[in-house]
Design a protein around this motif. Sequence first.
Motif, PDB file in Angstrom:
ATOM      1  N   TRP A 171      -2.377  -1.813  -9.402  1.00  0.00           N
ATOM      2  CA  TRP A 171      -3.131  -2.195  -8.202  1.00  0.00           C
ATOM      3  C   TRP A 171      -2.235  -2.879  -7.173  1.00  0.00           C
ATOM      4  CZ3 TRP A 171      -8.220  -1.283  -6.902  1.00  0.00           C
ATOM      5  CH2 TRP A 171      -8.722  -2.008  -5.822  1.00  0.00           C
ATOM      6  N   ASP A 172      -1.239  -3.634  -7.648  1.00  0.00           N
ATOM      7  CA  ASP A 172      -0.382  -4.387  -6.727  1.00  0.00           C
ATOM      8  C   ASP A 172       0.940  -3.682  -6.447  1.00  0.00           C
ATOM      9  OD1 ASP A 172       0.682  -4.674  -9.244  1.00  0.00           O
ATOM     10  OD2 ASP A 172       0.964  -6.850  -9.126  1.00  0.00           O
ATOM     11  N   MET A 176       0.592   0.428  -2.405  1.00  0.00           N
ATOM     12  CA  MET A 176      -0.859   0.366  -2.255  1.00  0.00           C
ATOM     13  C   MET A 176      -1.270  -0.126  -0.863  1.00  0.00           C
ATOM     14  SD  MET A 176      -2.513   1.620  -4.767  1.00  0.00           S
ATOM     15  CE  MET A 176      -2.121   2.218  -6.421  1.00  0.00           C
ATOM     16  N   ASN A 177      -0.568  -1.105  -0.340  1.00  0.00           N
ATOM     17  CA  ASN A 177      -0.897  -1.582   1.004  1.00  0.00           C
ATOM     18  C   ASN A 177      -0.670  -0.496   2.046  1.00  0.00           C
ATOM     19  OD1 ASN A 177      -1.838  -4.138   0.393  1.00  0.00           O
ATOM     20  ND2 ASN A 177       0.183  -5.094   0.551  1.00  0.00           N
ATOM     21  N   ARG A 180      -3.552   1.948   1.803  1.00  0.00           N
ATOM     22  CA  ARG A 180      -4.808   1.408   2.322  1.00  0.00           C
ATOM     23  C   ARG A 180      -4.806   1.301   3.842  1.00  0.00           C
ATOM     24  NH1 ARG A 180      -4.240  -2.554  -2.710  1.00  0.00           N
ATOM     25  NH2 ARG A 180      -5.149  -1.140  -4.281  1.00  0.00           N
ATOM     26  N   GLN A 206     -12.349  10.145  -7.064  1.00  0.00           N
ATOM     27  CA  GLN A 206     -12.650   9.059  -7.998  1.00  0.00           C
ATOM     28  C   GLN A 206     -11.425   8.187  -8.233  1.00  0.00           C
ATOM     29  OE1 GLN A 206     -15.775   8.292  -9.380  1.00  0.00           O
ATOM     30  NE2 GLN A 206     -14.632   6.405  -9.820  1.00  0.00           N
ATOM     31  N   HIS A 209     -11.018   5.972  -5.271  1.00  0.00           N
ATOM     32  CA  HIS A 209     -12.032   4.912  -5.318  1.00  0.00           C
ATOM     33  C   HIS A 209     -11.627   3.832  -6.304  1.00  0.00           C
ATOM     34  CE1 HIS A 209     -15.771   3.044  -6.862  1.00  0.00           C
ATOM     35  NE2 HIS A 209     -16.130   3.072  -5.583  1.00  0.00           N
ATOM     36  N   ASP A 210     -11.161   4.236  -7.480  1.00  0.00           N
ATOM     37  CA  ASP A 210     -10.769   3.270  -8.504  1.00  0.00           C
ATOM     38  C   ASP A 210      -9.605   2.394  -8.060  1.00  0.00           C
ATOM     39  OD1 ASP A 210     -12.742   4.361 -10.098  1.00  0.00           O
ATOM     40  OD2 ASP A 210     -11.363   5.543 -11.329  1.00  0.00           O
ATOM     41  N   LYS A 211      -8.749   2.938  -7.212  1.00  0.00           N
ATOM     42  CA  LYS A 211      -7.581   2.198  -6.729  1.00  0.00           C
ATOM     43  C   LYS A 211      -7.848   1.454  -5.415  1.00  0.00           C
ATOM     44  CE  LYS A 211      -4.678   3.361  -9.990  1.00  0.00           C
ATOM     45  NZ  LYS A 211      -4.097   2.351 -10.897  1.00  0.00           N
ATOM     46  N   GLY A 212      -9.040   1.580  -4.888  1.00  0.00           N
ATOM     47  CA  GLY A 212      -9.354   0.914  -3.634  1.00  0.00           C
ATOM     48  C   GLY A 212      -8.627   1.497  -2.444  1.00  0.00           C
ATOM     49  N   ILE A 213      -8.374   2.802  -2.483  1.00  0.00           N
ATOM     50  CA  ILE A 213      -7.666   3.478  -1.395  1.00  0.00           C
ATOM     51  C   ILE A 213      -8.689   4.193  -0.514  1.00  0.00           C
ATOM     52  CG2 ILE A 213      -5.945   5.217  -0.790  1.00  0.00           C
ATOM     53  CD1 ILE A 213      -4.768   4.800  -3.626  1.00  0.00           C
ATOM     54  N   PRO A 214      -8.840   3.803   0.734  1.00  0.00           N
ATOM     55  CA  PRO A 214      -9.801   4.486   1.603  1.00  0.00           C
ATOM     56  C   PRO A 214      -9.260   5.842   2.044  1.00  0.00           C
ATOM     57  CG  PRO A 214      -8.622   2.812   2.848  1.00  0.00           C
ATOM     58  CD  PRO A 214      -8.163   2.688   1.419  1.00  0.00           C
TER      59      PRO A 214
END
Length: 254
Positions: A171-172, A176-177, A180, A206, A209-214
Amino acid sequence: MNVQYFKWYSQCLCRDMEYKTYGDNGRPFLVIPTQDGRFFDWENRHMIDIMSPWIERGDIRVICCDAIDAETWSAKGADGAHRAWLQEQWFHYITDELIPSVRKEGWETFYTIGCSLGGTHAVNFALRRPDIFAGCIAMSGLYHADYFFDGYRDVNVYNNSPADYLPQMPWDHHYMNLYRNNRMIIVNGQGRWEAECLDSTRKMQQIFHDKGIPAHYIYWGTDTDHDWPSWEVMLPMYLDEILYWEFLPNTCHW
């Protein structure tokens, strides 16, 4: 519009490679051909004509690259290790040779765009190098390499299989930033020849979504086939969206 043709020797691939550019200004879009396609396919299929209003206004600049899918993804029965290694060499040809050659002052990042296997590559570039590729428009892509490599696996296959490597990223992770804040539009029809791609796209949604990526996932109807007439209709609908990021909820077009 200004159209230019280029051919020069790639150190990564040890061969001459070709590409064309359309336009002088605007956000650069790297266009990747469909499976076994060539750099001239989008022009021959009138996709460049569809993009011409944006090119002529100076909103976008288009670079149509060459691919070597016939030796990599499509070469079933050939040595898997060599196929995967050559795919990785092509990836580095794009990122390390082609992109520096077409980058213009004022534009540090590109968007990728493609349909079918070109859509697969478009997403893979956007995920593996979000520092270079700030987003993508991917139409009817397939995002797991097993479909092409028949169970052969190594690090090069893994690195070109988004459905495999993205779930393993923490996640970190520093990418990832970037994900996003980047702009990813992933589109699929539900008509003929779309079943495998549709299933793969839903699985990628999915994972995102699980990774918080729009991202903007769009599903067209059962009258939308895996074919050029569908992509011709889709393409102009998403150019303004990715340029101006008029972000909408995930949608289904019927």
